[in-house]
Design a protein around this motif. Structure first.
Motif, PDB file in Angstrom:
ATOM      1  N   ARG A 277       0.846  -1.133   0.019  1.00  0.00           N
ATOM      2  CA  ARG A 277      -0.075   0.158  -0.194  1.00  0.00           C
ATOM      3  C   ARG A 277       0.671   1.268   0.067  1.00  0.00           C
ATOM      4  NH1 ARG A 277      -1.351   3.771   3.343  1.00  0.00           N
ATOM      5  NH2 ARG A 277      -0.580   2.724   5.198  1.00  0.00           N
ATOM      6  N   ARG A 278       1.915   1.208   0.832  1.00  0.00           N
ATOM      7  CA  ARG A 278       2.779   2.455   0.856  1.00  0.00           C
ATOM      8  C   ARG A 278       3.632   2.561  -0.391  1.00  0.00           C
ATOM      9  NH1 ARG A 278       5.106   1.967   7.085  1.00  0.00           N
ATOM     10  NH2 ARG A 278       3.219   1.660   8.171  1.00  0.00           N
ATOM     11  N   LEU A 279       4.022   1.506  -0.922  1.00  0.00           N
ATOM     12  CA  LEU A 279       4.942   1.581  -2.113  1.00  0.00           C
ATOM     13  C   LEU A 279       3.990   1.882  -3.355  1.00  0.00           C
ATOM     14  CD1 LEU A 279       7.708   0.979  -3.221  1.00  0.00           C
ATOM     15  CD2 LEU A 279       7.459  -1.250  -3.145  1.00  0.00           C
ATOM     16  N   SER A 280       2.798   1.852  -3.346  1.00  0.00           N
ATOM     17  CA  SER A 280       1.992   1.949  -4.796  1.00  0.00           C
ATOM     18  C   SER A 280       2.293   3.330  -5.439  1.00  0.00           C
ATOM     19  CB  SER A 280       0.352   1.648  -4.494  1.00  0.00           C
ATOM     20  OG  SER A 280      -0.071   2.598  -3.477  1.00  0.00           O
ATOM     21  N   ILE A 281       2.576   4.123  -4.598  1.00  0.00           N
ATOM     22  CA  ILE A 281       2.802   5.659  -5.448  1.00  0.00           C
ATOM     23  C   ILE A 281       4.078   5.681  -6.214  1.00  0.00           C
ATOM     24  CG2 ILE A 281       1.434   6.898  -3.438  1.00  0.00           C
ATOM     25  CD1 ILE A 281       4.120   8.019  -2.771  1.00  0.00           C
ATOM     26  N   PHE A 282       4.855   4.668  -5.740  1.00  0.00           N
ATOM     27  CA  PHE A 282       6.195   4.620  -6.716  1.00  0.00           C
ATOM     28  C   PHE A 282       6.304   3.420  -7.504  1.00  0.00           C
ATOM     29  CE2 PHE A 282       7.509   6.214  -2.339  1.00  0.00           C
ATOM     30  CZ  PHE A 282       7.924   7.264  -2.639  1.00  0.00           C
ATOM     31  N   ILE A 283       5.603   2.363  -7.304  1.00  0.00           N
ATOM     32  CA  ILE A 283       5.355   1.109  -8.394  1.00  0.00           C
ATOM     33  C   ILE A 283       4.042   0.820  -8.513  1.00  0.00           C
ATOM     34  CG2 ILE A 283       6.141  -1.173  -8.708  1.00  0.00           C
ATOM     35  CD1 ILE A 283       8.559  -0.781  -7.046  1.00  0.00           C
ATOM     36  N   ALA A 284       3.364   1.150  -9.557  1.00  0.00           N
ATOM     37  CA  ALA A 284       2.044   1.000  -9.928  1.00  0.00           C
ATOM     38  C   ALA A 284       1.415  -0.586 -10.188  1.00  0.00           C
ATOM     39  CB  ALA A 284       1.619   1.480 -11.301  1.00  0.00           C
ATOM     40  N   ASP A 285       2.449  -1.607 -10.468  1.00  0.00           N
ATOM     41  CA  ASP A 285       2.020  -2.843 -10.926  1.00  0.00           C
ATOM     42  C   ASP A 285       2.147  -3.663  -9.800  1.00  0.00           C
ATOM     43  OD1 ASP A 285       3.224  -5.713 -11.316  1.00  0.00           O
ATOM     44  OD2 ASP A 285       2.187  -5.164 -13.108  1.00  0.00           O
ATOM     45  N   GLN A 286       1.155  -4.088  -9.152  1.00  0.00           N
ATOM     46  CA  GLN A 286       0.933  -5.031  -7.926  1.00  0.00           C
ATOM     47  C   GLN A 286       1.759  -6.024  -7.923  1.00  0.00           C
ATOM     48  OE1 GLN A 286      -3.176  -6.101  -6.585  1.00  0.00           O
ATOM     49  NE2 GLN A 286      -2.158  -6.570  -4.631  1.00  0.00           N
ATOM     50  N   ASN A 287       1.783  -6.713  -8.907  1.00  0.00           N
ATOM     51  CA  ASN A 287       2.753  -8.282  -9.055  1.00  0.00           C
ATOM     52  C   ASN A 287       3.897  -7.523  -8.810  1.00  0.00           C
ATOM     53  OD1 ASN A 287       0.325  -9.779  -9.018  1.00  0.00           O
ATOM     54  ND2 ASN A 287       0.201  -9.654 -11.254  1.00  0.00           N
ATOM     55  N   TYR A 288       4.519  -6.899  -9.417  1.00  0.00           N
ATOM     56  CA  TYR A 288       5.953  -6.231  -9.529  1.00  0.00           C
ATOM     57  C   TYR A 288       6.496  -5.961  -7.951  1.00  0.00           C
ATOM     58  CZ  TYR A 288      10.643  -4.751 -10.538  1.00  0.00           C
ATOM     59  OH  TYR A 288      12.118  -4.493 -10.329  1.00  0.00           O
ATOM     60  N   ARG A 289       5.278  -5.063  -7.506  1.00  0.00           N
ATOM     61  CA  ARG A 289       5.523  -4.521  -6.136  1.00  0.00           C
ATOM     62  C   ARG A 289       5.730  -5.385  -5.109  1.00  0.00           C
ATOM     63  NH1 ARG A 289       0.986  -1.068  -6.616  1.00  0.00           N
ATOM     64  NH2 ARG A 289      -0.124  -2.588  -5.333  1.00  0.00           N
ATOM     65  N   ILE A 290       4.944  -6.654  -5.315  1.00  0.00           N
ATOM     66  CA  ILE A 290       5.073  -7.769  -4.329  1.00  0.00           C
ATOM     67  C   ILE A 290       6.393  -8.552  -4.445  1.00  0.00           C
ATOM     68  CG2 ILE A 290       4.068 -10.087  -3.509  1.00  0.00           C
ATOM     69  CD1 ILE A 290       2.355  -7.439  -2.569  1.00  0.00           C
ATOM     70  N   GLU A 291       6.743  -8.815  -5.651  1.00  0.00           N
ATOM     71  CA  GLU A 291       7.915  -9.425  -5.819  1.00  0.00           C
ATOM     72  C   GLU A 291       8.905  -8.351  -5.380  1.00  0.00           C
ATOM     73  OE1 GLU A 291      10.941 -10.483  -9.876  1.00  0.00           O
ATOM     74  OE2 GLU A 291       9.033  -9.883 -10.215  1.00  0.00           O
ATOM     75  N   PHE A 292       8.964  -7.414  -5.628  1.00  0.00           N
ATOM     76  CA  PHE A 292      10.103  -6.288  -5.094  1.00  0.00           C
ATOM     77  C   PHE A 292      10.216  -6.321  -3.774  1.00  0.00           C
ATOM     78  CE2 PHE A 292      11.295  -2.007  -3.328  1.00  0.00           C
ATOM     79  CZ  PHE A 292      12.306  -1.884  -4.113  1.00  0.00           C
ATOM     80  N   LEU A 293       9.161  -6.299  -2.948  1.00  0.00           N
ATOM     81  CA  LEU A 293       8.876  -6.484  -1.528  1.00  0.00           C
ATOM     82  C   LEU A 293       9.494  -7.608  -0.907  1.00  0.00           C
ATOM     83  CD1 LEU A 293       5.666  -4.193  -1.071  1.00  0.00           C
ATOM     84  CD2 LEU A 293       7.774  -3.405  -0.248  1.00  0.00           C
ATOM     85  N   ARG A 294       9.072  -8.779  -1.577  1.00  0.00           N
ATOM     86  CA  ARG A 294       9.612  -9.975  -0.918  1.00  0.00           C
ATOM     87  C   ARG A 294      11.347 -10.006  -1.155  1.00  0.00           C
ATOM     88  NH1 ARG A 294       6.400 -13.884   0.140  1.00  0.00           N
ATOM     89  NH2 ARG A 294       4.304 -13.915  -0.618  1.00  0.00           N
ATOM     90  N   SER A 295      11.643  -9.384  -2.385  1.00  0.00           N
ATOM     91  CA  SER A 295      12.888  -9.518  -2.567  1.00  0.00           C
ATOM     92  C   SER A 295      13.815  -8.373  -1.604  1.00  0.00           C
ATOM     93  CB  SER A 295      13.472  -8.927  -4.014  1.00  0.00           C
ATOM     94  OG  SER A 295      12.988 -10.033  -5.012  1.00  0.00           O
ATOM     95  N   VAL A 296      13.351  -7.141  -1.250  1.00  0.00           N
ATOM     96  CA  VAL A 296      13.835  -6.516  -0.163  1.00  0.00           C
ATOM     97  C   VAL A 296      13.873  -7.032   1.118  1.00  0.00           C
ATOM     98  CG1 VAL A 296      13.482  -4.389   1.008  1.00  0.00           C
ATOM     99  CG2 VAL A 296      13.073  -4.309  -1.615  1.00  0.00           C
ATOM    100  N   HIS A 297      12.853  -7.805   1.571  1.00  0.00           N
ATOM    101  CA  HIS A 297      12.791  -8.398   2.643  1.00  0.00           C
ATOM    102  C   HIS A 297      13.731  -9.692   3.033  1.00  0.00           C
ATOM    103  CE1 HIS A 297      11.104 -10.498   6.179  1.00  0.00           C
ATOM    104  NE2 HIS A 297      10.506  -9.370   6.587  1.00  0.00           N
ATOM    105  N   TYR A 298      13.715 -10.138   1.754  1.00  0.00           N
ATOM    106  CA  TYR A 298      14.903 -11.455   1.891  1.00  0.00           C
ATOM    107  C   TYR A 298      16.286 -10.864   1.838  1.00  0.00           C
ATOM    108  CZ  TYR A 298      17.461 -15.271   0.244  1.00  0.00           C
ATOM    109  OH  TYR A 298      18.493 -16.332   0.238  1.00  0.00           O
ATOM    110  N   GLU A 299      16.609  -9.905   1.179  1.00  0.00           N
ATOM    111  CA  GLU A 299      17.947  -9.494   0.993  1.00  0.00           C
ATOM    112  C   GLU A 299      18.398  -8.671   2.345  1.00  0.00           C
ATOM    113  OE1 GLU A 299      20.107 -10.656  -0.861  1.00  0.00           O
ATOM    114  OE2 GLU A 299      19.072 -11.703  -2.377  1.00  0.00           O
ATOM    115  N   SER A 300      17.417  -8.086   2.709  1.00  0.00           N
ATOM    116  CA  SER A 300      17.675  -7.285   3.751  1.00  0.00           C
ATOM    117  C   SER A 300      18.093  -8.046   5.126  1.00  0.00           C
ATOM    118  CB  SER A 300      16.380  -6.195   4.314  1.00  0.00           C
ATOM    119  OG  SER A 300      16.107  -5.285   3.277  1.00  0.00           O
ATOM    120  N   LYS A 301      17.033  -9.100   5.377  1.00  0.00           N
ATOM    121  CA  LYS A 301      17.032 -10.064   6.426  1.00  0.00           C
ATOM    122  C   LYS A 301      18.306 -10.789   6.418  1.00  0.00           C
ATOM    123  CE  LYS A 301      13.555  -9.380   8.809  1.00  0.00           C
ATOM    124  NZ  LYS A 301      13.437  -9.058  10.451  1.00  0.00           N
TER     125      LYS A 301
END
Length: 195
Positions: free
Chosen positions: A66-90
């Protein structure tokens, strides 16, 4: 790939001016540190679930999407992006929300952002890192590659600075000792990504 990137820059010339990490400085690393960082960058095992539970995943991904939607419109890519950020950060022992704040400041979530001195991608990684700790074929515009480099480099700076985010972020930006950049990250964190 280069042709697509040049077309992107013609359409979105502002992408270059948004970048903040252009002053990252190369600091001589010991051979053992180069080897350690190289092994972290080169570990290409498949991404695994980095959440403690399916409920945590659903809640975090939903809220951050929800917070990222103003930067990345495509919901599927947003979720992939967030999963990747979470994984690489952790994986690097970092707070995923802090990494999201850093990406917001560095590139405004522009995959093909390039700073005036050549820092690339979401986390604005300087190309010299490929020569120092990476592999010659690494593409800093690839989502997971960029996140992996950025997170490993930030973790390295946090280790050097004994966990001091202010100083580590200064190193990441090439502005060690100045408050502007760490304060931009803190502001983005506090106003959008704190969870």
């Amino acid at each position: 790939m280069l042709r697509k990137f040049l077309i992107f820059l013609q359409i979105f010339p502002f992408a270059i001016s948004l970048c903040h990490a252009g002053n990252q400085q190369y600091e001589e690393l010991s051979q053992s540190m180069k080897s350690l960082l190289h092994s972290e960058i080169s570990d290409n095992r498949p991404m695994q679930n980095s959440f403690k539970s399916p409920i945590e995943a659903a809640e975090w991904l939903g809220e951050m999407s929800r917070r990222l939607s103003i930067f990345i419109a495509d919901q599927n890519y947003r979720i992939e992006f967030l999963r990747s950020v979470h994984y690489e950060s952790k994986r690097a022992g970092l707070d995923p929300q802090m990494v999201l704040a850093l990406i917001q400041v560095e590139s405004q979530f522009s995959k093909y952002a390039v700073s005036p001195v050549g820092a690339r991608g979401y986390m604005q990684v300087m190309p010299f890192w490929i020569k120092v700790i990476g592999n010659p074929n690494d593409n800093l515009f690839h989502l997971r590659t960029n996140l992996r480099y950025g997170c490993v480099i930030l973790r390295h700076y946090l280790d050097i600075e004994n966990g001091n985010y202010f100083r580590a972020l200064g190193r990441y930006n090439g502005s060690l000792g100045r408050a502007e950049y760490p304060n931009l990250i803190k502001k983005a964190f506090d106003s959008r990504w704190k969870y």
